[in-house]
Structure formats: C-alpha cells, structure tokens
Motif scaffolding. Structure first.
Motif, mmCIF file in Angstrom:
data_model
loop_
_atom_site.group_PDB
_atom_site.id
_atom_site.type_symbol
_atom_site.label_atom_id
_atom_site.label_comp_id
_atom_site.label_asym_id
_atom_site.label_seq_id
_atom_site.Cartn_x
_atom_site.Cartn_y
_atom_site.Cartn_z
ATOM 1 N N ILE A 432 11.026 36.606 -28.857
ATOM 2 C CA ILE A 432 10.068 36.918 -27.797
ATOM 3 C C ILE A 432 9.023 35.815 -27.717
ATOM 4 O O ILE A 432 8.428 35.430 -28.718
ATOM 5 C CB ILE A 432 9.394 38.277 -28.056
ATOM 6 C CG1 ILE A 432 10.448 39.396 -28.034
ATOM 7 C CG2 ILE A 432 8.309 38.544 -27.035
ATOM 8 C CD1 ILE A 432 9.898 40.746 -28.422
ATOM 9 N N LEU A 433 8.815 35.316 -26.510
ATOM 10 C CA LEU A 433 7.803 34.300 -26.268
ATOM 11 C C LEU A 433 6.613 34.960 -25.559
ATOM 12 O O LEU A 433 6.582 35.080 -24.343
ATOM 13 C CB LEU A 433 8.378 33.160 -25.420
ATOM 14 C CG LEU A 433 7.436 31.982 -25.132
ATOM 15 C CD1 LEU A 433 7.018 31.314 -26.437
ATOM 16 C CD2 LEU A 433 8.105 30.982 -24.201
ATOM 17 N N ASN A 434 5.661 35.409 -26.351
ATOM 18 C CA ASN A 434 4.479 36.071 -25.803
ATOM 19 C C ASN A 434 3.268 35.721 -26.674
ATOM 20 O O ASN A 434 2.771 36.551 -27.438
ATOM 21 C CB ASN A 434 4.688 37.589 -25.742
ATOM 22 C CG ASN A 434 3.517 38.300 -25.096
ATOM 23 O OD1 ASN A 434 2.787 37.719 -24.287
ATOM 24 N ND2 ASN A 434 3.319 39.558 -25.436
ATOM 25 N N PRO A 435 2.779 34.492 -26.572
ATOM 26 C CA PRO A 435 1.643 34.096 -27.417
ATOM 27 C C PRO A 435 0.332 34.692 -26.902
ATOM 28 O O PRO A 435 0.215 35.071 -25.735
ATOM 29 C CB PRO A 435 1.641 32.571 -27.299
ATOM 30 C CG PRO A 435 2.225 32.309 -25.942
ATOM 31 C CD PRO A 435 3.245 33.392 -25.714
ATOM 32 N N LEU A 436 -0.627 34.767 -27.776
ATOM 33 C CA LEU A 436 -1.977 35.207 -27.418
ATOM 34 C C LEU A 436 -2.699 34.003 -26.823
ATOM 35 O O LEU A 436 -3.233 33.150 -27.541
ATOM 36 C CB LEU A 436 -2.706 35.736 -28.649
ATOM 37 C CG LEU A 436 -4.060 36.409 -28.405
ATOM 38 C CD1 LEU A 436 -3.947 37.579 -27.443
ATOM 39 C CD2 LEU A 436 -4.647 36.882 -29.727
ATOM 40 N N LEU A 437 -2.709 33.918 -25.482
ATOM 41 C CA LEU A 437 -3.164 32.708 -24.814
ATOM 42 C C LEU A 437 -4.652 32.450 -25.020
ATOM 43 O O LEU A 437 -5.063 31.342 -25.353
ATOM 44 C CB LEU A 437 -2.835 32.801 -23.319
ATOM 45 C CG LEU A 437 -1.348 32.931 -22.986
ATOM 46 C CD1 LEU A 437 -1.151 33.079 -21.498
ATOM 47 C CD2 LEU A 437 -0.575 31.733 -23.508
ATOM 48 N N GLU A 438 -5.482 33.456 -24.803
ATOM 49 C CA GLU A 438 -6.930 33.288 -24.942
ATOM 50 C C GLU A 438 -7.315 33.423 -26.418
ATOM 51 O O GLU A 438 -7.967 34.385 -26.828
ATOM 52 C CB GLU A 438 -7.652 34.329 -24.084
ATOM 53 C CG GLU A 438 -7.302 34.283 -22.611
ATOM 54 C CD GLU A 438 -7.805 33.015 -21.945
ATOM 55 O OE1 GLU A 438 -8.770 32.423 -22.452
ATOM 56 O OE2 GLU A 438 -7.232 32.621 -20.915
#
Length: 1133
Positions: A432-438
């Motif tokens: 899964i590619l779902n990084p914590l962007l902020e």
C-alpha cells in the motif's frame, strides 16, 4: 468462503462446467468398444464390397449431400451405441462466416442443436447464431455435418461509416448438443428447455479479435466524396481509453474530527473504463478492495459506536464496509449480506491513543485482514485475519461514504490523515502506497498534545491542592508550642504544596504566573471541570490585555498565555493563535503554526475555527487544498449548531447584521442602552407605540443594533405590547414566549388564546403556530397539516418546512409511508424563504445526491451550509465587538476583532477590515504581516453576492498596482466589468476611461456586458454605449459625470467633423476644453455628489458615482432578515 464462478459470463451462477477443449483440434471421438469394422464383414469380402458401393453411389434419404460426408458404419445394429457429438472449427478466430464441422452419432431419432453464445462487459450469454436439424433415418452411424456459422458484423469488422459501434466481445462459446425426440427433443421446443434434455453435448471457445485489429468490411457501396473524405479523416484514429485507476484518494489533507455528528461525505462514480466497470459489477457479491487511512485518536468512543469510515446505501442503510470505533477501543466492522441481513465483528486488539498510526483493512471475498502500523516507519503493531462463510453485498456506487460522524452516529475524537481506497484490489500493507504527506503538521499535532498533557497535569495538581482547603496549610507544619511562637513572631513559612521541578517551572513559566495571579481562592470546586474553567480564566485575562489602548502591541506577550489556555481545552484561544500566526498579527508569520491551531480549534468544536477551516478549503487558499466535501464537514457542523445557539438565551452571542463601515447612514442608527436611538424607542414604546415596542423587544431579544442581548427585558416589552395593543406580531411573539417558557413561566392556555387571536387577524406566522401547537402538543397531524397548508399558501416558509417534516416522517394525512421527494421539495421552498433548517436539509441532499430532485453538487452544498453558519451568534458577537470598538475610536481593538471575523470567511467583515486598513494604513503596516487591503478585498470579490465597490477597489488595485503586487490591466478590466454587470455606473465609467486611454476591451468582456461587437465595431461606438449605460445606471437627478462625459464625446465628434484644419482643430479643441472645464466646475459646485473623471485610486471612494450598496435602515433590515419560526417557533428577530 468458496468463490462463486461465472458460467458464460453470467454473474451469480453456481453451476460448474467442465474445462473447455482447446480451440482448433478435434475432441477425442467416442468410438464403439468393438473397433472400427464389424467382425461379420471381415470374413465376407463380397458383402463388404457391395456395402461400400451402396454407400458411395446411393444417397440416403433426407441427407444433404452438399454438406454431409458419408462415414462407414462402425458397428451393427445389434451392438450397443452411445450418443456423442464433437466439432472442429476450421479457423479458431471469430470470422464473419466460420466453417464448423460437426460430427455426431445418434442411437435414436434425434435433433442436433448448434448455438453460438457471446458475452461482453455489459451483457452475458447472448445467442447470436442458432441452427438445428433432425436425424431420424441414419442411426448408429457417425455422421459429419458442415455448418457455416455467420456472426454479426459488429463482432467481426472495424467501425466504418455504416458500422458505427462495433462491440468488444470477451467470450465466444460455440456449443452443440443432441436430444432424443421421444424425450422432448422436438424442433419446436425452446432452446433452453431443449438443452435440459441433452443426451450428449460439447462446447468450445472461439478466439475473439480486438476491435482495432479487425478488417474493414467491403459494403459494395460507394460514398459521396465529401462523406468519404470526412470519414477517412478519423477512420484510422484509435480512441484511447481514459486513464483511470481503481485507487481513490478519499482524503488528502488532515481532518479534525470533533467527535460530533458531522463528517466528510464522498460519493464514487462508476468507472468510465468499461473493463474496470465490468470488473466492479462482477464483484458485487464478492468484494475485493482495500482501505488504508491514518488516524490520531485522542480518546476512545464515549458512546456505543463512533464512525470511522462507513457506507450508506440509497435506502439510508449501512452497507459494506462500515468501520466503527467502540468505547473499549476495538474496531467494529460491519458488512451487508447478499441475503439482506447485516453481519458485524470486533477485532481482538485495541487501537493506540495519541499516536499516529495507519489502519489497513482488506476484503477478499469472505476474508478480512485488519492491520495497524505505527509511526513514520510503519512498524507493525497488530494484525488479525477474520474469515466468514457468508456472501457480502458490495456496491460502492449505490450510495455514499462517510468519514467521521453523520446524523446517524457521532465521529471519533481526533484527526484523520490521508485515506486511500483501492476499489478492485486486496493488498498487503507493504504494497500500500499511502504515506503521511503532512509530516511536519502531523508531528506538530503530536507535540502539541504532549505539551498539553503536562499543562493539564499541572492544573489538575494545582486544583486538587487548592480543594484541600485550609487543612492543607496546617498539614505543612507540626503542631507544637515552639512552632506556634515561630509562626507568630518569625518569618512566614512556605509550604511546598506544588512539588514541581525547576525545569518544568521554566518550561511553563506563563502557566505558573497565571496560576499565581489567579490566587488559590479562584480555583473551581469540581476537578473534572477545573482544567477547562482555568483555561477560560487565563483566556479572559489575556483578552483583557488585548482590549487595552495598545492591545495589538501586547500580542507577543499574550501568546504564551493563549497557548496555556488552548491546552486547557478552551479553544477560543486556539482560534486567536491561528489568526495571529496566519496573518502575522504582531508575531512572526508562521503558516504551519496557524494550521496547527486551526485544526486544534476545529477538533475542539470551536465555531470560528471550524468556519476558518471550512472557508480555506472552500476557496483553496493559504496552502489549504481545495476540497468542497472537507469544507462542508466543517461548515455543516456550525450550521447545525446555529439554530440551537439562536434559541439559547445564554452565551456571548449577537445577531449577525450586515453593517458596512463606509455607510454613514447605517452607522448613525447604531446605539446602546443609553444611546439616543434606544432612549427614543423606549419613550415611544412606553407611550404605546406598537412598532416601537416590537422593535425594542427584537433589539433586546436578539442583541441587535448595538444593544446587548437581554431576553428578560425583551419579554417584558413583548408582554406589554401583546396585552395593551392589538398588534398581531406582538401578540404572536408573546404567545411563543409563553409556549416555550423563555424567561417567563409557561402558560399554554393563554398562549393558545393569543395565537388564535393573532391568526384571526391574518398573521401567517400565527396560522403556522397553530399547526405547530396541534402537532407538538395534541399529535393531531390532520389539523396540523390543515393549518400548515393554509399558512404555506400565505407564503410562510416555516409552514413549508413543517409540511416537509410530515412527509419525511411518513405521517402526512392520507399519504402512506415516507415520501422523501415531496419532503425535499417543501424543504427547498422553505430554504428559498430563508428557513434555516430547510436550508440545512437541502445542503445535505446536495452533498449526498441520494435524491433525484437534488443531483449531487458539493459546491452548492457548501454555499448553503456556509450561509447558515455565518448567521451564528458567536460570530455575531465578535463582529459586534469590532463595530463598537470602531465607533468608539479604539483602532487596536477594532482591527483585532475584524481580523478574527474576516478570517472566518464572512464577506462583510473582510470588506470592513480592508476599509479600516485604508483608513489607518500605519496601523496595518505596523502590526499585520500581510497586505491587508489587497488580501481582504481580494477575498471579498470571490464571495457570492460580493458588493460592487469591492470589484471597483480590486480594479483600482490591479490598475495602479499596490505595494508588492504588480499592475494587471486585463484583471482590472474584468473587475470593472463585474461591477458594471452588478449595476454600478462607476464600472461603466471606468471601462470607458480605459478605452479613452487606448486600452482594448476583449471580446469576451464585451459579451459579458452584452455588447455585440458586430454592432459596435470601433472604440467610438463602444464608448457611446458605455457612457449611455453609465448615465442610465446613475442615481443622481442632476447632470452626472456620465452624462457630461457622453456630451463631451459627442461634442468632440461634431467638432472634429466640422474643423478639418489641424491648426483650427487645435485652437478649437483648446477653447472647447476650457468651456467644458468651466461647465464641469459649475455643475460640480451645484451638484450634491460628484464623480472623479479618472479610475478611483486605492485610497479613494470607489463607490462613486453610484451610492454604495448599503443595508437598509436597521428597522427595515431587521424586519427583512429576522429568523423564522421552525418546528419549535421562536420570537421573530
């Protein structure tokens, strides 16, 4: 759970078929057990020769000699034969005419059936070719039949002028079977029934050809040259499927969930890609998807369940998936079954608190895998696999998703991070590619709550120590005579009641200072409320310092106290900090800290913070992403509270009035309890003037026109007016007060008499009130509907809303069941009349799109919710404080409160703040870290129904340039054009002057102004049209500058036509200019108001020559904009 296969492409079929043979080669023949030649004929060559000649030269009866090939019999009649059928396709691809060789053997009279069935992504098991024939004579004999199978042209050829829509076929099945006639295998039996009686059957797959690899068909028709040319232009163009993926980012920015009944609504469309859409449909009863989201939980659910992510179908029921948080910290996952029931399961592990973690949930048929990963490194925390045998129903387009809370369930208390939804895939957490962007903002949130935990612990210890009372001091010293003498005559002893370390005292110096300044006696008695109350005390002390003459200068020293107040849960301080950092109000501008405190305030359900977040996401400004669904989540929360706040008599609230600081007439009627206007109204009301009594009561009840909110005093005037006069409005208002017992003892009998009396005088509000009485107290829906229908005909929006409630609840007389469509129509009619609850229902319908009469429109949903939220009394209180400070000449306080109000996105405060910055540019430049005039006029012109003078101001700023902003003539023209369309004559005047200076008005601007370029082909013609419109829109009775400019233009044209000589023209123009200048000076001296003949500058009044669009006098404005009566009617304000 076993996955169910699809037979011939048809979904939800459970019959399992044998594996098909390969395309091309013949299936293995089913030969008799005795071999190829009967044993009798092997020793009789003469008989064999005779039989061979007979078979070759004597045709069989009924045989098609052109299509059937004779076969030597393989057994005698006495041998037991088994029916079989198989076929060979000459070419394995689908062609227009495919030759198929069918070999079969019938042991009894039979019917041979051949059928071609195709399936596409939209339909399955479509028969495209059928053929059957009888075999009654040639039994026990293997026969071969050649058949030419013809397929439709749309399956075989490419698109051309005649074949416009060829289809993409996924599966082509050629099947054949034999049925005995005595067992129901007749020629007239339906094909499906015939197949059920088959004694032998077989099938094979044909290879399909993609649409753009097929040949063109020769239609033997010649097209006209023009049609042929047009077709050839696009004949070889291969259209590309839209780039589409099954990954949906339901949330890309952090969302502050307050734990209330509001959340983000997302609705997924069907795939545009036909293959993806076909896959999605096939998995309606076999869900394969993955959900990945980031969470930061402050505490577990205080109710039974709190919403995280759940699906609501078109029937307003929970669907698959539905994920909730329990009060124990477990996950509650609920699914909707194919058979119509619901199934739920809880995880065995609890979710972490005050820690960012990623929650991944994958569905694969009946198996659910739940995993949590903590931190940026995604360290695996928990993992659980849950299996079911039931079949889930899953259709993610037949409803909408909700992130957080809704009217069905409250949301979690915390923050949502990025949320990704894989619609057609089940993935392992590592995939899964779902990084914590902020990342920085998320880290700041974590640090904030860690610091606040220390602050709250200090305050708790402080309050618990104080609550011990005087005994705590006695416990500090031992009781003996020596110590008594020392206490009496020696130095006062100090008791270490607060055992904090020196480092902790240094870190929270402002908190300890505030606690010592408050003193021990001011501590609250209840420890569970102590932290919040002390936070409020710290905030009030800080605000008192900000309200001083040099309050803006005190901001930097007040910020630490506001931080401590915010940590104590008093989130008005959070909003102050957010505004200070976002605007740089006497502190270094820090966008990250501004976002932090905005989110913290929004999570704490602070009304102004939520409106600030909603506004920034609605416009997509200040580094907040444009997200209407996220904006609606914030605005709807405050909009829902607005009617409740209006009915609450306590709190710092005031009526939100549209008062512009540039409108002197409106400012003159602002008053206070000791003001001239209020005293005059009071004098007239004492004399029995019904209008004065009503206006005075409204001002006191709602806190209007500068008067402090005083419901008790308002009720006295309502009672006096109702009992002493015959005014129906006062009678109605007092009846409502008696019904609800607001500030007076309830008296339902007197209230009903007064309501009937007001209704008899034709007051539509009272007619609606009678319906409300019979609905609420008597439960007589027939009578209630009767009165509401009558009031609705009289134009009462409350009655329209109430009728909608009857339809929504399914209790409308004579109408069985609920009717949401009619309810929505009545709610919409009520909303158009200004009804708050009706507007809220319409905004909900627009965001969900579950009603056909309300197609989904997130932008419109935000606009309607924003309109209601901006009526909130707490916002009105801030605006009123800013207005009072402005009237009193307290510039620091006025600037502070107008900045606080403007950042919520309300237009009137934005233009008023820009006006203050124009009046006091020195104050704005010294304390604000933003270009005040540019920022807030620019914000205002993007609002709905922005005033025309704001467009003129922005036009001037673009024309001249302002501070660091560059000049932009094109945008200046657009601003002036918008002001002109709004009916402001100054907009036409400025556009004409730009043409005079040599500017060219683009054609799209002329079309916007409804000026036909073909009729006005030159600048002179356009000038004449603009000056004429300016003259017609001017409100001045005497000659206006627009009229003078129009006359001057015509004089120049006439003068230029008469005088041809260059010298004569120069002298004549000079004399004419002198004459015109003298005429202008003369008319300006006698005219009441004049115009500038140049575009207004940044510091000039841009509303000239037209009067500024000010509000009506307060008495009229309040009558037009007063709150209406709802299901629970209130006194009109």
């Amino acid at each position: 759970m076993k996955r169910r296969g699809a037979w011939l492409g048809r979904p939800r079929q459970q019959q399992q078929q044998p594996l098909p043979p390969e395309v091309g080669p013949r299936a293995v023949a089913m030969a008799p057990l005795s071999g190829g030649v009967p044993p009798d004929l092997g020793s009789r060559p003469a008989c064999a020769l005779f039989l061979l000649c007979y078979l070759n030269f004597v045709p069989s009866w009924g045989r098609q000699t052109s299509l059937t090939t004779a076969v030597i019999p393989k057994a005698e009649q006495s041998v037991a034969y088994k029916d079989f059928i198989y076929f060979t396709v000459t070419e394995g691809n689908v062609r227009n005419i495919s030759e198929v060789s069918v070999e079969y053997l019938c042991s009894q009279p039979c019917v041979v059936n051949l059928e071609a069935v195709v399936s596409s992504e939209f339909r399955s098991s479509i028969p495209v070719y059928k053929k059957r024939w009888k075999n009654e004579k040639h039994l026990h004999t293997s026969r071969t039949h050649l058949v030419q199978v013809k397929f439709p042209s749309i399956m075989v050829y490419r698109d051309d002028y005649f074949i416009r829509h060829s289809i993409s076929v996924s599966v082509v099945i050629l099947r054949a079977w034999i049925t005995h006639t005595y067992r129901g295998g007749d020629m007239h039996v339906k094909w499906d029934e015939n197949l059920l009686h088959a004694v032998a059957k077989n099938y094979t797959l044909l290879k399909t050809i993609p649409p753009f690899e097929r040949p063109f068909k020769d239609h033997q028709v010649c097209l006209e040259w023009n049609m042929d040319y047009i077709w050839n232009l696009r004949a070889n163009k291969i259209p590309q499927c839209p780039l589409e993926t099954d990954v949906v980012a339901l949330l890309g920015f952090l969302y502050a969930s307050s734990g209330e009944n509001t959340g983000i609504v997302k609705k997924l469309p069907r795939f545009r890609n036909r293959e993806l859409e076909a896959t999605r449909r096939q998995r309606i009863d076999y869900p394969v998807f993955t959900v990945s989201l980031w969470l930061y939980l402050l505490h577990y659910c205080k109710a039974n369940l709190c919403g995280i992510l759940y699906f609501v179908d078109s029937n307003e029921m929970y669907g698959t998936p539905s994920v909730f948080l329990t009060e124990e910290g477990l996950l509650h996952i609920q699914m909707h079954l194919v058979k119509g029931e619901d199934l739920a399961v809880k995880t065995k592990f609890t979710l972490p608190l005050k820690e960012w973690f990623r929650l991944d949930i994958s569905f694969n048929g009946g198996q659910i895998v739940v995993s949590t990963s903590i931190g940026q490194d995604l360290e695996s925390h928990h993992n659980q696999t849950i299996s079911f045998r039931e079949d889930f129903h899953y259709n993610d387009t037949a409803g909408y998703f909700i992130i957080g809370g809704s009217r069905y369930v409250s949301g979690i208390a915390g923050f949502f991070g990025p949320l990704k939804y894989y619609r057609l895939r089940t993935l392992h957490p590592a995939q899964i590619l779902n990084p914590l962007l902020e990342k920085q903002l998320a880290e700041q949130i974590k640090l904030y709550y860690e610091r606040c935990a220390e602050v709250q612990e200090i305050v708790s210890v402080y309050t618990s120590t104080v609550q011990q009372g005087a005994g705590s001091q006695e416990a500090c010293d031992l009781q003996n005579s020596y110590l008594d003498l020392r206490r009496r005559y020696g130095r006062p002893s100090t008791c270490r009641a607060f055992p904090w370390e020196k480092e902790l005292r240094a870190q929270h110096a402002s908190l300890f200072q505030a606690l010592l300044e408050m003193g021990l006696l001011t501590a609250p008695r209840h420890q569970n409320e102590s932290v919040l109350e002390i936070g409020g005390m710290i905030f009030e002390k800080a605000v008192k310092r900000l309200s001083s003459a040099d309050g803006l200068h005190q901001i930097s020293s007040v910020v630490p106290f506001l931080m401590d107040s915010s940590c104590c849960g008093y989130h008005k301080a959070s909003y102050y900090l957010a505004v200070f950092y976002e605007t740089g109000l006497n502190v270094p501008r820090d966008q990250l800290q501004g976002m932090l405190y905005s989110l913290v305030g929004g999570q704490g359900s602070e009304r102004l913070s939520s409106m600030n977040l909603g506004y920034k996401h609605f416009q997509g400004i200040a580094n907040y992403p444009l997200d209407w669904e996220l904006s609606y989540a914030y605005y709807s929360n405050i909009a829902t509270k607005t009617p409740l706040d209006q009915h609450t008599l306590q709190g710092d609230q005031a009526y939100v009035e549209t008062i512009r600081l540039k409108d002197d007439e409106v400012l003159k009627v602002q008053t206070k309890e000791d003001g001239d206007v209020f005293m005059w109204l009071k004098h007239e009301a004492t004399r029995g003037n019904a209008a004065a009594q009503q206006r005075l009561a409204q001002m006191l009840f709602w806190g209007q026109q500068g008067v402090a909110k005083n419901p008790e005093a308002a009720i006295e005037w309502y009672a006096k007016g109702a009992l002493e006069t015959e005014d129906p409005a006062l009678i109605y208002d007092y009846a409502i007060v008696l019904f609800k017992g607001q500030g007076v003892k309830k008296n339902r009998r007197l209230a009903l008499e007064l309501m009937k009396k007001a209704a008899s005088k034709g007051l539509h509000q009272a007619v609606n009130g009678l319906g409300w009485y019979y609905h609420k107290f008597k439960k007589n829906y027939a009578k209630a509907a009767k009165y509401w229908l009558k009031a609705e005909e009289m134009g009462n929006p409350d009655a329209s809303y109430n009728l909608g409630v009857l339809y929504l609840d399914g209790v409308f007389p004579g109408v069985p069941g609920r009717n949401q469509t009619l309810a929505g129509e009545y709610f919409h009619k009520a909303a158009q009349g200004g009804h708050i609850e009706g507007t809220l229902w319409c905004s909900l319908y627009y965001i969900t799109g579950n009603l056909e009469t309300f197609p989904r429109d997130p932008e419109k949903a935000v606009v309607w919710a924003k309109h209601i939220a901006e009526k909130n009394g707490y916002l009105g209180h801030v605006i009123r404080k800013g207005l009072n400070a402005y009237l009193e000449g307290s510039w620091h306080e006025a600037l502070l409160y107008y900045v606080l109000a403007a950042e919520t996105g309300i237009e009137v405060s934005q233009t008023n703040l820009a006006h203050i910055c124009e009046e006091r540019p020195d104050l704005a430049e010294r304390y604000l870290g933003v270009n005040c005039v540019w920022r807030y006029y620019n914000f205002s012109v993007f609002q709905i129904d922005a005033p025309s003078f704001a467009y003129l101001k922005m036009g001037d700023l673009y024309y001249y340039g302002h501070q660091n902003e560059s000049q932009d003539l094109e945008l200046s023209v657009q601003m002036y054009a918008q002001a002109a369309v709004d009916g402001d004559s100054q907009g036409f005047f400025n556009l004409a002057l730009l043409i005079e200076e040599g500017a060219i008005i683009p054609h799209h601007i002329l079309d916007f102004l409804e000026i036909d370029p073909t009729l006005h082909s030159n600048n002179i013609s356009i000038l004449q049209e603009l000056y004429e419109r300016c003259w017609s829109h001017s409100s001045e009775e005497s000659l206006s500058p627009c009229a003078l400019a129009w006359l001057y233009l015509h004089f120049r044209l006439i003068w230029g036509a008469v005088l041809h000589s260059a010298l004569t023209y120069f002298l004549g123009t000079f004399l004419l200019s002198v004459l015109i200048a003298w005429t202008l000076q003369y008319f300006q001296s006698i005219s009441a108001n004049g115009f500038n003949l140049t575009p207004t500058g940044a510091s000039q009044d841009a509303t000239a020559p037209a009067a500024s669009p000010a509000v009506a006098p307060a008495a009229d404005a309040s009558a037009q904009d007063q709150p209406t009566v709802t299901n629970n009617p209130e006194p009109r304000g």
